[in-house]
Design a protein around this motif. Structure first.
Motif, PDB file in Angstrom:
ATOM      1  N   THR A  39       3.492   3.223 -11.109  1.00  0.00           N
ATOM      2  CA  THR A  39       3.772   1.980 -10.388  1.00  0.00           C
ATOM      3  C   THR A  39       3.207   2.090  -8.981  1.00  0.00           C
ATOM      4  O   THR A  39       3.303   3.140  -8.344  1.00  0.00           O
ATOM      5  CB  THR A  39       5.285   1.668 -10.341  1.00  0.00           C
ATOM      6  N   GLU A  40       2.610   1.013  -8.555  1.00  0.00           N
ATOM      7  CA  GLU A  40       1.943   0.992  -7.253  1.00  0.00           C
ATOM      8  C   GLU A  40       2.945   0.819  -6.122  1.00  0.00           C
ATOM      9  O   GLU A  40       4.072   0.353  -6.343  1.00  0.00           O
ATOM     10  CB  GLU A  40       0.907  -0.124  -7.234  1.00  0.00           C
ATOM     11  N   PRO A  41       2.536   1.158  -4.910  1.00  0.00           N
ATOM     12  CA  PRO A  41       3.436   0.976  -3.760  1.00  0.00           C
ATOM     13  C   PRO A  41       3.775  -0.500  -3.564  1.00  0.00           C
ATOM     14  O   PRO A  41       2.968  -1.378  -3.856  1.00  0.00           O
ATOM     15  CB  PRO A  41       2.621   1.487  -2.562  1.00  0.00           C
ATOM     16  N   SER A  42       4.973  -0.751  -3.086  1.00  0.00           N
ATOM     17  CA  SER A  42       5.384  -2.119  -2.774  1.00  0.00           C
ATOM     18  C   SER A  42       4.919  -2.457  -1.365  1.00  0.00           C
ATOM     19  O   SER A  42       5.188  -1.725  -0.421  1.00  0.00           O
ATOM     20  CB  SER A  42       6.911  -2.247  -2.840  1.00  0.00           C
ATOM     21  N   VAL A  43       4.195  -3.553  -1.258  1.00  0.00           N
ATOM     22  CA  VAL A  43       3.704  -4.008   0.036  1.00  0.00           C
ATOM     23  C   VAL A  43       3.975  -5.499   0.170  1.00  0.00           C
ATOM     24  O   VAL A  43       3.937  -6.222  -0.806  1.00  0.00           O
ATOM     25  CB  VAL A  43       2.193  -3.787   0.220  1.00  0.00           C
ATOM     26  N   VAL A  94       5.182   8.041 -12.349  1.00  0.00           N
ATOM     27  CA  VAL A  94       4.583   8.336 -11.052  1.00  0.00           C
ATOM     28  C   VAL A  94       4.691   7.064 -10.222  1.00  0.00           C
ATOM     29  O   VAL A  94       4.076   6.053 -10.541  1.00  0.00           O
ATOM     30  CB  VAL A  94       3.101   8.776 -11.183  1.00  0.00           C
ATOM     31  N   ALA A  95       5.496   7.120  -9.161  1.00  0.00           N
ATOM     32  CA  ALA A  95       5.730   5.947  -8.322  1.00  0.00           C
ATOM     33  C   ALA A  95       4.813   5.964  -7.101  1.00  0.00           C
ATOM     34  O   ALA A  95       4.333   7.023  -6.675  1.00  0.00           O
ATOM     35  CB  ALA A  95       7.187   5.920  -7.872  1.00  0.00           C
ATOM     36  N   ASN A  96       4.588   4.780  -6.561  1.00  0.00           N
ATOM     37  CA  ASN A  96       3.854   4.614  -5.299  1.00  0.00           C
ATOM     38  C   ASN A  96       2.451   5.204  -5.326  1.00  0.00           C
ATOM     39  O   ASN A  96       2.049   5.930  -4.416  1.00  0.00           O
ATOM     40  CB  ASN A  96       4.654   5.200  -4.136  1.00  0.00           C
ATOM     41  N   SER A  97       1.718   4.876  -6.360  1.00  0.00           N
ATOM     42  CA  SER A  97       0.361   5.388  -6.501  1.00  0.00           C
ATOM     43  C   SER A  97      -0.482   4.337  -7.213  1.00  0.00           C
ATOM     44  O   SER A  97       0.045   3.513  -7.950  1.00  0.00           O
ATOM     45  CB  SER A  97       0.392   6.673  -7.335  1.00  0.00           C
ATOM     46  N   THR A  98      -1.780   4.397  -6.990  1.00  0.00           N
ATOM     47  CA  THR A  98      -2.650   3.571  -7.829  1.00  0.00           C
ATOM     48  C   THR A  98      -2.635   4.184  -9.224  1.00  0.00           C
ATOM     49  O   THR A  98      -2.314   5.363  -9.387  1.00  0.00           O
ATOM     50  CB  THR A  98      -4.100   3.535  -7.311  1.00  0.00           C
ATOM     51  N   ALA A  99      -2.966   3.389 -10.216  1.00  0.00           N
ATOM     52  CA  ALA A  99      -2.932   3.881 -11.596  1.00  0.00           C
ATOM     53  C   ALA A  99      -3.814   5.115 -11.758  1.00  0.00           C
ATOM     54  O   ALA A  99      -3.367   6.144 -12.266  1.00  0.00           O
ATOM     55  CB  ALA A  99      -3.361   2.779 -12.546  1.00  0.00           C
ATOM     56  N   ALA A 100      -5.053   5.026 -11.337  1.00  0.00           N
ATOM     57  CA  ALA A 100      -5.986   6.144 -11.526  1.00  0.00           C
ATOM     58  C   ALA A 100      -5.500   7.406 -10.825  1.00  0.00           C
ATOM     59  O   ALA A 100      -5.477   8.489 -11.419  1.00  0.00           O
ATOM     60  CB  ALA A 100      -7.373   5.762 -11.022  1.00  0.00           C
ATOM     61  N   ASP A 101      -5.096   7.276  -9.577  1.00  0.00           N
ATOM     62  CA  ASP A 101      -4.623   8.456  -8.841  1.00  0.00           C
ATOM     63  C   ASP A 101      -3.381   9.056  -9.487  1.00  0.00           C
ATOM     64  O   ASP A 101      -3.245  10.277  -9.589  1.00  0.00           O
ATOM     65  CB  ASP A 101      -4.324   8.105  -7.376  1.00  0.00           C
TER      66      ASP A 101
END
Length: 149
Positions: A39-43, A94-101
């Motif tokens: 999941t990507e970071p919340s902005v 994996v939280a707060n990351s781009t999918a690929a990373d």
């Protein structure tokens, strides 16, 4: 050959297809699968934000909680899909990351031999795998990558 397989999932039909391929491969090689969802970071982006002051910590916390719950559901669905075939899988969010990373980081951390992922996935809050993310994993991975479409 492939003892540790990372399978990137997001709950989409395509990522379930990728998981089925990973399960079939693991059954033949005796490998173990870790299902990974990112999941990507919340902005929060607001035009004119420089003109006002708002405490966004509660909003961000609520977004993060919703994404964590969505990831939990996605991983439970993957576990159920694996159980239906008689297999067991490990699960990782994996939280707060781009999918690929996130996928690449997870693969490195668990010392994977192979990454399996869909060529693209859902959009919006639940998104994980986009075509650009699959291309990013392919271009930056030191491991073999199986792309399912």
């Amino acid at each position: 050959m492939y003892d540790i397989i990372v399978c990137a999932i997001d709950g989409s039909e395509l990522s379930n297809k990728a998981l089925k391929q990973a399960l079939a491969l693991a059954a033949k090689t005796g490998g173990k699968i870790t299902a990974v969802t990112v999941t990507e970071p919340s902005v929060i982006v607001s035009p004119g934000a420089e003109m006002m002051m708002i405490d966004t910590s509660e909003i961000i916390a609520n977004l993060d909680a919703a994404k964590a719950e969505s990831a939990k559901t996605t991983l439970a669905e993957a576990e159920a899909l694996a159980s239906a075939t008689g297999a067991t899988i490990a699960k990782l969010h994996v939280a707060n990351s781009t999918a690929a990373d996130g996928i690449l980081h997870a693969a490195k951390e668990i010392k994977a031999d192979l990454i399996v992922m869909g060529s693209h996935g859902r959009r919006g809050l639940g998104r994980l795998l986009l075509g650009s993310q699959a291309a990013e994993v392919l271009s930056h991975s030191d491991l073999p990558v199986l792309i399912v479409k």
